[in-house]
Design a protein around this motif. Structure first.
Motif, PDB file in Angstrom:
ATOM      1  N   GLU A 198     -21.143  -3.776   6.915  1.00 23.87           N
ATOM      2  CA  GLU A 198     -20.358  -5.003   6.901  1.00 23.87           C
ATOM      3  C   GLU A 198     -20.554  -5.817   5.618  1.00 23.87           C
ATOM      4  N   PRO A 199     -21.797  -6.050   5.158  1.00 23.99           N
ATOM      5  CA  PRO A 199     -21.954  -6.774   3.885  1.00 23.99           C
ATOM      6  C   PRO A 199     -21.307  -6.030   2.716  1.00 23.99           C
ATOM      7  N   GLN A 200     -21.422  -4.703   2.721  1.00 25.42           N
ATOM      8  CA  GLN A 200     -20.801  -3.929   1.650  1.00 25.42           C
ATOM      9  C   GLN A 200     -19.290  -4.088   1.680  1.00 25.42           C
ATOM     10  N   LEU A 201     -18.704  -4.075   2.878  1.00 28.45           N
ATOM     11  CA  LEU A 201     -17.259  -4.229   3.011  1.00 28.45           C
ATOM     12  C   LEU A 201     -16.817  -5.612   2.544  1.00 28.45           C
ATOM     13  N   ARG A 202     -17.602  -6.641   2.912  1.00 23.93           N
ATOM     14  CA  ARG A 202     -17.254  -8.001   2.483  1.00 23.93           C
ATOM     15  C   ARG A 202     -17.296  -8.119   0.964  1.00 23.93           C
ATOM     16  N   ARG A 203     -18.305  -7.497   0.355  1.00 28.69           N
ATOM     17  CA  ARG A 203     -18.401  -7.556  -1.108  1.00 28.69           C
ATOM     18  C   ARG A 203     -17.214  -6.856  -1.764  1.00 28.69           C
ATOM     19  N   ARG A 204     -16.810  -5.731  -1.194  1.00 33.87           N
ATOM     20  CA  ARG A 204     -15.670  -5.006  -1.754  1.00 33.87           C
ATOM     21  C   ARG A 204     -14.375  -5.817  -1.622  1.00 33.87           C
ATOM     22  N   LEU A 205     -14.205  -6.448  -0.455  1.00 32.54           N
ATOM     23  CA  LEU A 205     -12.998  -7.261  -0.250  1.00 32.54           C
ATOM     24  C   LEU A 205     -12.972  -8.456  -1.198  1.00 32.54           C
ATOM     25  N   LEU A 206     -14.147  -9.070  -1.400  1.00 31.27           N
ATOM     26  CA  LEU A 206     -14.228 -10.213  -2.308  1.00 31.27           C
ATOM     27  C   LEU A 206     -13.898  -9.790  -3.738  1.00 31.27           C
ATOM     28  N   ARG A 207     -14.442  -8.628  -4.145  1.00 32.81           N
ATOM     29  CA  ARG A 207     -14.144  -8.133  -5.493  1.00 32.81           C
ATOM     30  C   ARG A 207     -12.662  -7.806  -5.645  1.00 32.81           C
ATOM     31  N   LEU A 208     -12.083  -7.199  -4.596  1.00 33.42           N
ATOM     32  CA  LEU A 208     -10.659  -6.870  -4.631  1.00 33.42           C
ATOM     33  C   LEU A 208      -9.811  -8.135  -4.716  1.00 33.42           C
ATOM     34  N   ARG A 209     -10.237  -9.188  -3.976  1.00 34.08           N
ATOM     35  CA  ARG A 209      -9.490 -10.447  -4.013  1.00 34.08           C
ATOM     36  C   ARG A 209      -9.530 -11.056  -5.411  1.00 34.08           C
ATOM     37  N   ARG A 210     -10.709 -11.010  -6.048  1.00 36.63           N
ATOM     38  CA  ARG A 210     -10.816 -11.555  -7.405  1.00 36.63           C
ATOM     39  C   ARG A 210      -9.936 -10.777  -8.379  1.00 36.63           C
ATOM     40  N   GLU A 211      -9.922  -9.454  -8.198  1.00 37.45           N
ATOM     41  CA  GLU A 211      -9.091  -8.630  -9.080  1.00 37.45           C
ATOM     42  C   GLU A 211      -7.606  -8.916  -8.861  1.00 37.45           C
ATOM     43  N   MET A 212      -7.225  -9.127  -7.589  1.00 31.06           N
ATOM     44  CA  MET A 212      -5.825  -9.451  -7.295  1.00 31.06           C
ATOM     45  C   MET A 212      -5.447 -10.813  -7.887  1.00 31.06           C
ATOM     46  N   ASP A 213      -6.369 -11.784  -7.789  1.00 28.78           N
ATOM     47  CA  ASP A 213      -6.105 -13.108  -8.369  1.00 28.78           C
ATOM     48  C   ASP A 213      -5.943 -13.005  -9.881  1.00 28.78           C
ATOM     49  N   ALA A 214      -6.808 -12.217 -10.505  1.00 29.96           N
ATOM     50  CA  ALA A 214      -6.725 -12.049 -11.962  1.00 29.96           C
ATOM     51  C   ALA A 214      -5.419 -11.377 -12.348  1.00 29.96           C
ATOM     52  N   LEU A 215      -5.017 -10.377 -11.543  1.00 32.98           N
ATOM     53  CA  LEU A 215      -3.760  -9.688 -11.823  1.00 32.98           C
ATOM     54  C   LEU A 215      -2.572 -10.628 -11.650  1.00 32.98           C
ATOM     55  N   SER A 216      -2.625 -11.466 -10.620  1.00 34.74           N
ATOM     56  CA  SER A 216      -1.541 -12.428 -10.388  1.00 34.74           C
ATOM     57  C   SER A 216      -1.418 -13.397 -11.555  1.00 34.74           C
ATOM     58  N   GLN A 217      -2.571 -13.874 -12.045  1.00 30.29           N
ATOM     59  CA  GLN A 217      -2.552 -14.797 -13.183  1.00 30.29           C
ATOM     60  C   GLN A 217      -2.001 -14.114 -14.431  1.00 30.29           C
ATOM     61  N   LEU A 218      -2.366 -12.841 -14.606  1.00 34.75           N
ATOM     62  CA  LEU A 218      -1.880 -12.104 -15.769  1.00 34.75           C
ATOM     63  C   LEU A 218      -0.367 -11.914 -15.705  1.00 34.75           C
ATOM     64  N   LEU A 219       0.131 -11.559 -14.525  1.00 33.62           N
ATOM     65  CA  LEU A 219       1.570 -11.375 -14.359  1.00 33.62           C
ATOM     66  C   LEU A 219       2.312 -12.691 -14.551  1.00 33.62           C
ATOM     67  N   ALA A 220       1.710 -13.772 -14.049  1.00 33.36           N
ATOM     68  CA  ALA A 220       2.347 -15.085 -14.186  1.00 33.36           C
ATOM     69  C   ALA A 220       2.439 -15.497 -15.646  1.00 33.36           C
ATOM     70  N   SER A 221       1.395 -15.186 -16.410  1.00 35.83           N
ATOM     71  CA  SER A 221       1.412 -15.572 -17.828  1.00 35.83           C
ATOM     72  C   SER A 221       2.446 -14.776 -18.610  1.00 35.83           C
ATOM     73  N   HIS A 222       2.658 -13.508 -18.221  1.00 38.85           N
ATOM     74  CA  HIS A 222       3.632 -12.678 -18.925  1.00 38.85           C
ATOM     75  C   HIS A 222       5.070 -13.043 -18.544  1.00 38.85           C
ATOM     76  N   SER A 223       5.245 -13.536 -17.326  1.00 38.51           N
ATOM     77  CA  SER A 223       6.600 -13.865 -16.873  1.00 38.51           C
ATOM     78  C   SER A 223       7.008 -15.282 -17.249  1.00 38.51           C
ATOM     79  N   ALA A 224       6.053 -16.072 -17.743  1.00 34.06           N
ATOM     80  CA  ALA A 224       6.379 -17.460 -18.117  1.00 34.06           C
ATOM     81  C   ALA A 224       7.284 -17.460 -19.340  1.00 34.06           C
ATOM     82  N   PRO A 225       8.314 -18.394 -19.429  1.00 33.95           N
ATOM     83  CA  PRO A 225       9.236 -18.446 -20.580  1.00 33.95           C
ATOM     84  C   PRO A 225       8.506 -18.885 -21.852  1.00 33.95           C
TER      85      PRO A 225
END
Length: 225
Positions: A198-225
């Protein structure tokens, strides 16, 4: 020693162990042992030099059983974890099948005369080091985790040695079940696999969430006019 004399000696030791186990060493006399066997007290002296000699022989016989089994297992070609399992199983079985001997061995150690006590302490130390060597071998081969081997020895032998205090040989748990449970504690620890997962799974989910947030920010910066 001829077979008849050996048989009588074993009867004396068994009777003495049973009586000492029941009454305690100080309260058990040579007269009690002789009476229990239907022998004369003088006959006992033909086999042992007094009550101290009987106590020392009980301890020596018990330690000898432990040591011979350990030596045989250590010399075998088995892998370290299987050697340790065999040692634990034999140790548990010996405690259960020779209850009175083991009770006297553990509970009357302080009653041994000094020279016998010193010799017994050396033999016990050799036994502990023999088990420790098996654990060190397992660590070197990557079978066991990197843990202080001597602490494992104390924990493991402490568990199996204490059996004489609480385990009923006629109870529902046999040597196989008890040895398996003790080995499971030592080999796997007490926490269920889920507790580790369970702790390992939580750590993986947290890391995945951070990576998704970073990806979202990157996509947002590229799509900005």
């Amino acid at each position: 020693m001829n077979l008849k004399r050996q048989a009588v000696r074993e009867r004396i030791l068994q009777a003495a162990a049973d009586l000492i186990c029941e009454r305690g060493y100080r309260a058990t006399t040579l007269d009690d042992i002789a009476r229990h066997l239907g022998m004369s007290k003088a006959s006992l002296y033909g086999y042992f030099v007094g009550k101290d000699g009987i106590l020392a022989a009980i301890s020596q016989e018990t330690m000898g059983r432990f040591s011979r089994a350990l030596q045989e297992i250590a010399r075998s070609p088995l892998p370290p974890h299987e050697k340790l399992r065999r040692v634990v199983h034999h140790h548990v079985e010996l405690v259960l099948t020779h209850r009175s001997f083991l009770t006297v061995f553990f509970s009357e150690e302080a009653s041994l005369p000094a020279r016998f006590a010193r010799a017994m302490a050396r033999q016990k130390d050799r036994y502990d080091k023999g088990v420790e060597k098996l654990i060190q071998e397992g660590i070197r081969q990557g079978v066991f985790r990197e843990v202080p081997p001597r602490l494992v020895v104390y924990a493991l032998l402490g568990m199996v040695n204490w059996l004489y205090k609480w385990c009923d040989p006629a109870g529902p748990l046999g040597a196989e079940e008890i040895a398996r449970a003790y080995l499971d504690f030592i080999e796997r620890g007490l926490l269920a696999p889920k507790a580790f997962q369970e702790p390992q799974l939580r750590r993986r989910l947290l890391r995945l969430r951070r990576e998704m947030d970073a990806l979202s920010q990157l996509l947002a910066s590229h799509s900005a006019p």
